[in-house]
Write a protein that holds these residues in place. Sequence first.
Motif, mmCIF file in Angstrom:
data_model
loop_
_atom_site.group_PDB
_atom_site.id
_atom_site.type_symbol
_atom_site.label_atom_id
_atom_site.label_comp_id
_atom_site.label_asym_id
_atom_site.label_seq_id
_atom_site.Cartn_x
_atom_site.Cartn_y
_atom_site.Cartn_z
ATOM 1 N N ASN A 68 0.836 -1.208 0.000
ATOM 2 C CA ASN A 68 0.000 0.000 0.000
ATOM 3 C C ASN A 68 0.866 1.251 0.000
ATOM 4 O O ASN A 68 0.569 2.240 -0.681
ATOM 5 N N GLU A 69 1.958 1.192 0.759
ATOM 6 C CA GLU A 69 2.879 2.338 0.800
ATOM 7 C C GLU A 69 3.528 2.534 -0.565
ATOM 8 O O GLU A 69 3.679 3.666 -1.046
ATOM 9 N N LYS A 70 3.892 1.434 -1.171
ATOM 10 C CA LYS A 70 4.548 1.477 -2.475
ATOM 11 C C LYS A 70 3.619 2.049 -3.550
ATOM 12 O O LYS A 70 4.022 2.905 -4.356
ATOM 13 N N MET A 71 2.383 1.585 -3.552
ATOM 14 C CA MET A 71 1.427 2.015 -4.570
ATOM 15 C C MET A 71 0.967 3.447 -4.341
ATOM 16 O O MET A 71 0.559 4.134 -5.282
ATOM 17 N N GLY A 72 1.047 3.913 -3.095
ATOM 18 C CA GLY A 72 0.606 5.275 -2.791
ATOM 19 C C GLY A 72 1.520 6.340 -3.357
ATOM 20 O O GLY A 72 1.149 7.514 -3.425
ATOM 21 N N LYS A 73 2.722 5.950 -3.780
ATOM 22 C CA LYS A 73 3.667 6.915 -4.316
ATOM 23 C C LYS A 73 3.392 7.273 -5.770
ATOM 24 O O LYS A 73 3.941 8.241 -6.287
ATOM 25 N N ASP A 74 2.581 6.455 -6.463
ATOM 26 C CA ASP A 74 2.387 6.651 -7.903
ATOM 27 C C ASP A 74 0.897 6.719 -8.255
ATOM 28 O O ASP A 74 0.027 6.408 -7.437
ATOM 29 N N ASP A 75 0.654 7.093 -9.480
ATOM 30 C CA ASP A 75 -0.711 7.153 -9.991
ATOM 31 C C ASP A 75 -1.321 5.749 -9.973
ATOM 32 O O ASP A 75 -0.749 4.811 -10.546
ATOM 33 N N PRO A 76 -2.502 5.553 -9.365
ATOM 34 C CA PRO A 76 -3.120 4.211 -9.303
ATOM 35 C C PRO A 76 -3.355 3.597 -10.671
ATOM 36 O O PRO A 76 -3.269 2.383 -10.832
ATOM 37 N N SER A 77 -3.645 4.441 -11.696
ATOM 38 C CA SER A 77 -3.910 3.899 -13.031
ATOM 39 C C SER A 77 -2.658 3.233 -13.610
ATOM 40 O O SER A 77 -2.744 2.247 -14.343
ATOM 41 N N ILE A 78 -1.484 3.789 -13.259
ATOM 42 C CA ILE A 78 -0.232 3.195 -13.735
ATOM 43 C C ILE A 78 -0.043 1.825 -13.100
ATOM 44 O O ILE A 78 0.315 0.850 -13.769
ATOM 45 N N TRP A 79 -0.304 1.740 -11.798
ATOM 46 C CA TRP A 79 -0.158 0.459 -11.117
ATOM 47 C C TRP A 79 -1.138 -0.584 -11.653
ATOM 48 O O TRP A 79 -0.801 -1.761 -11.773
ATOM 49 N N ARG A 80 -2.360 -0.155 -11.987
ATOM 50 C CA ARG A 80 -3.337 -1.108 -12.541
ATOM 51 C C ARG A 80 -2.824 -1.700 -13.852
ATOM 52 O O ARG A 80 -2.950 -2.905 -14.100
ATOM 53 N N GLN A 81 -2.238 -0.824 -14.686
ATOM 54 C CA GLN A 81 -1.709 -1.295 -15.966
ATOM 55 C C GLN A 81 -0.517 -2.227 -15.757
ATOM 56 O O GLN A 81 -0.371 -3.255 -16.425
ATOM 57 N N VAL A 82 0.347 -1.869 -14.811
ATOM 58 C CA VAL A 82 1.524 -2.692 -14.526
ATOM 59 C C VAL A 82 1.102 -4.060 -14.008
ATOM 60 O O VAL A 82 1.638 -5.099 -14.419
ATOM 61 N N GLU A 83 0.121 -4.082 -13.102
ATOM 62 C CA GLU A 83 -0.343 -5.355 -12.545
ATOM 63 C C GLU A 83 -0.918 -6.260 -13.634
ATOM 64 O O GLU A 83 -0.626 -7.465 -13.669
ATOM 65 N N LYS A 84 -1.706 -5.683 -14.522
ATOM 66 C CA LYS A 84 -2.272 -6.483 -15.612
ATOM 67 C C LYS A 84 -1.177 -7.023 -16.521
ATOM 68 O O LYS A 84 -1.190 -8.197 -16.921
ATOM 69 N N SER A 85 -0.221 -6.150 -16.842
ATOM 70 C CA SER A 85 0.862 -6.562 -17.739
ATOM 71 C C SER A 85 1.686 -7.694 -17.133
ATOM 72 O O SER A 85 1.987 -8.687 -17.807
ATOM 73 N N ILE A 86 2.023 -7.567 -15.847
ATOM 74 C CA ILE A 86 2.836 -8.595 -15.186
ATOM 75 C C ILE A 86 2.050 -9.893 -15.046
ATOM 76 O O ILE A 86 2.601 -10.990 -15.266
ATOM 77 N N LEU A 87 0.778 -9.786 -14.714
ATOM 78 C CA LEU A 87 -0.050 -10.988 -14.589
ATOM 79 C C LEU A 87 -0.080 -11.770 -15.894
ATOM 80 O O LEU A 87 0.127 -12.987 -15.922
ATOM 81 N N LEU A 88 -0.355 -11.065 -17.000
ATOM 82 C CA LEU A 88 -0.441 -11.743 -18.294
ATOM 83 C C LEU A 88 0.918 -12.306 -18.708
ATOM 84 O O LEU A 88 1.003 -13.422 -19.234
ATOM 85 N N ASP A 89 1.961 -11.538 -18.469
ATOM 86 C CA ASP A 89 3.294 -11.991 -18.854
ATOM 87 C C ASP A 89 3.686 -13.265 -18.105
ATOM 88 O O ASP A 89 4.193 -14.220 -18.700
ATOM 89 N N ARG A 90 3.467 -13.295 -16.804
ATOM 90 C CA ARG A 90 3.822 -14.481 -16.004
ATOM 91 C C ARG A 90 2.928 -15.675 -16.341
ATOM 92 O O ARG A 90 3.384 -16.816 -16.377
ATOM 93 N N LEU A 91 1.661 -15.380 -16.604
ATOM 94 C CA LEU A 91 0.732 -16.445 -16.976
ATOM 95 C C LEU A 91 1.195 -17.121 -18.262
ATOM 96 O O LEU A 91 1.251 -18.355 -18.354
ATOM 97 N N ASP A 92 1.564 -16.308 -19.250
ATOM 98 C CA ASP A 92 2.026 -16.852 -20.531
ATOM 99 C C ASP A 92 3.350 -17.591 -20.384
ATOM 100 O O ASP A 92 3.551 -18.651 -20.985
ATOM 101 N N HIS A 93 4.250 -17.026 -19.585
ATOM 102 C CA HIS A 93 5.554 -17.658 -19.400
ATOM 103 C C HIS A 93 5.411 -19.041 -18.771
ATOM 104 O O HIS A 93 5.980 -20.021 -19.270
ATOM 105 N N TYR A 94 4.642 -19.136 -17.709
ATOM 106 C CA TYR A 94 4.509 -20.420 -17.020
ATOM 107 C C TYR A 94 3.688 -21.414 -17.837
ATOM 108 O O TYR A 94 3.930 -22.620 -17.787
ATOM 109 N N TRP A 95 2.719 -20.930 -18.606
ATOM 110 C CA TRP A 95 1.932 -21.814 -19.463
ATOM 111 C C TRP A 95 2.815 -22.425 -20.548
ATOM 112 O O TRP A 95 2.719 -23.605 -20.858
ATOM 113 N N LYS A 96 3.703 -21.596 -21.102
ATOM 114 C CA LYS A 96 4.635 -22.095 -22.130
ATOM 115 C C LYS A 96 5.535 -23.183 -21.536
ATOM 116 O O LYS A 96 5.731 -24.242 -22.142
ATOM 117 N N GLU A 97 6.076 -22.924 -20.363
ATOM 118 C CA GLU A 97 6.932 -23.917 -19.721
ATOM 119 C C GLU A 97 6.141 -25.178 -19.366
ATOM 120 O O GLU A 97 6.646 -26.302 -19.477
#
Length: 912
Positions: free
Chosen positions: A740-769
């Motif tokens: 919460n402290e970390k996310m409070g330093k930045d625009d929430p919309s940026i964090w939402r985009q980052v979370e989605k991007s990381i989720l999809l990236d990790r999902l695809d990476h582990y599915w491939k493996e």
Amino acid sequence: MLGAIVKSIFGSSNDRYVKSLDKIVQQINAFEPTLEAYSDEDLAGQTAKFREQLASGSSLDDILPEAFATVREASKRVFGMRHFDVQMIGGIVLHRGEIAEMRTGEGKTLVATTATYLNALEGKGVHIVTVNDYLARRDAEWMGQVHRFLGLTVGVIVPNLNEFERREAYAADITYGTNNEFGFDYLRDNMKHERSQMVQRPFNFAIVDEVDSILIDEARTPLIISGPTDDKSELYISVDAIVKRLDADDYETDEKTKNVTLTEDGVEKVERILENEGLLVGSNLYDVENTQVVHHLDQALKAVVMFKRDTDYVVKDGKVVIIDEFTGRMMDGRRWSNGLHQAVEAKEGVKIEPENQTLASITFQNYFRMYPKLSGMTGTAATEAAEFYDIYKMNVVTIPTNLPIQRVDEEDEFYKNTMDKFGAIAKLIREKNEKGQPVLVGTVSIEKSELLSDFLNKEGVKHSVLNARFHESEAHIVAQAGRLGAVTVATNMAGRGTDIQLGGNVEFRIDDELRDMSEGPEREEAIARIKMEVAEEKQKVLDAGGLCVIGTERHESRRIDNQLRGRSGRQGDPGLSKFYLCLEDDLLRIFGPDTLFAKMMNSNLQDGEAIGSKWLSKAIETAQKKVEARNYEVRKQVVEYDDVMNDQRKVIYEQRADIMDAEAVDDVVIDMRHDTINAIVADACPQGSYPEHWDIDGLKEKVKDVLAIDPPIEAWIDEDGIEPEIIEERITELADAHMNEKMGKDDPSIWRQVEKSILLDRLDHYWKEHLATLDALRQVVFLRAYAQRTPINEYKQEAFSLFERMLDGIREDVTRILSVSELRIPEPAQLPDLPDFLTGHIDPLTGMEDSGDGDGSATQAALFGSLAASPEAGASPGGSGENPYADLPISRNAPCPCGSGNKYKHCHGALV
């Protein structure tokens, strides 16, 4: 006996079902006089009327008679062709989600327009699936005229379309395309990072043309999207040289499965050679350290011994090109998997392309079963009716011919060897040719086609050879195969898609002879002359006995034989079919019963002498049934294994869709973090154990590594009554506070985009493996049978365990990245591009592959098709100015990313 009597009196169940549809056909016919009086505008206005009726609560069955009659009338005005009543029956069968078996020449392509139009009225999209790109384009343009006349939109999916063009084609009321393109687009869509990037709509209704070829023959191999791995060219070359030094006594072959295994002497010999070459670790070939060498050795053996040039593949322009075993076509850009293609490239001394790793896959069975309604049409489906119902829940309905069949199917002739057989075939062809009767000869390989061609040259018979070497001209050769005195040798006639008309094809002759003639009176006179010549020639061919079809040997499947026979005797024309066989034919040599060989050899059959008997034909049919049963088991096994993966695939793809559709995924991320903490604590502090047995150091290290916090765990342990649950709660509170402290330093919309991007990236990476792990598991799980365990059950258990481990890995990885990383980018993080991948159609058991996207051009079109040249880039269409795409890996033959519609090499990629 009783069943035969009942059938003779009341007809078969198929006959009774077809007869029950006559009432609907009569209703359709009743609308014809009314619709004939309509103007073109009024007829086209029927579409809006039907859609209003559907919106008011009417069902498709309610409007079927009038809708079918409307399509018939439109066809009469656009093509001058009126649907026969039996074609209307075929349309009803297609609409009901069944398979219409209609003989060659009965007009299946026209039949599909009725069911296609009716189901497209709902606006949910109808897919027409064809066996190749040529037919997809042809039918979209040809049959699309009727649909466009009635106000419907038509799209076509072929390779090298960009993302916008694909999305537009799928948005059409009716979309034509190949089974591979539809399947690969589905897999590609589920590798995208935004919903707006996806091209397909939800599945609705599909009609599969040549349904037996697509859902039976090609269903043995799943569709696979893969990416390149490390280059191992030198190892392939070294192992290939070693294999070529072996003698026939060093290995044993199994032609049924195309497998080669070393004998004990062969293993010793190979071990000595590998030791001398420095490729062996230790002295035992089968030590775990030599797994890679053994894999390459197996593939090299298979390539050198079992795969024959001009039969399984050809070498064209320095590349190994696969030949489709069912159609005889060259499969440009398609590659065998598991290193087999590389082994063949090493064998032929051409450039070795890198191996590929699976990124996504699906079987045709599981792809097409996603359609709520699926139907198909073909000339030969009855022999596979049980499989169609078992796998796809589709009934096969045999549609009667419009006119009685006059073709004569003669008994097979049997010879002692291939040379005698081909000599007899050549003499028969010469006899038929001398009286003007057209002849179509079906062979099973390029090698056999060229052998027969040599015999015909000796006999002085002019002929055309249709095989993988002359793929480009096949439609024109087939179209004229019914002309007076024509002799056509075809590698395989399955799914050629061009009708053979006696006397020749008027449209093709006009295209060939009048291509450069401009419109005007002269052209009209020439067209009239061609039509008159074709009519006169047709009568001469009819007088000569119609088309004579000759089979040079039986195929593995009775359906392929029936497809070849079906080329003759269309629409009540006379015709003849006959098969020539010998002891050296692959089918008899590999699958024939031993008694067959014994009896033939003991019959004192002389060279050049032929025999024929019903017993012989029955024995051959028995051999074909054995092959069909074996192939069914292979397909069944493929789908059983893919069913396990399919359940997991649905979970992953649904999760991806939910992530893409959600505005925020913070609740998912929080759940993942909490589950990860639960797993970390449970691992270090097992339930029921004492605190002194807990792994406190491991817990602290793990928490610091994954959650980026350093809680006072030692102090907590000193408290009385401390429990793992209390430790978990405290760690969770600290981790949540940290985030919460970390996310409070930045625009929430940026964090939402980052979370989605990381989720999809990790999902695809582990599915491939995970897919790579499942591929390896499938290769070895069969060994469990030696321990009296059922491989498929073992695979299910192992796959489930691996899937749970994958989900745990995704949770921990996402938590670690978000906890440890620092966000320093002021704008939203860019979503990663899809990898530069290849598409393939691979048999997981044999490694044989039947399709692919050779240079990745379709992929690159999808990746870069949405990019547009901006004024800031200083670029303009035509290649002038600076090239903003110079650093992108774009194929020179792919569409230019600027959207000009030109190829990249003619636009921004033009060489200055």
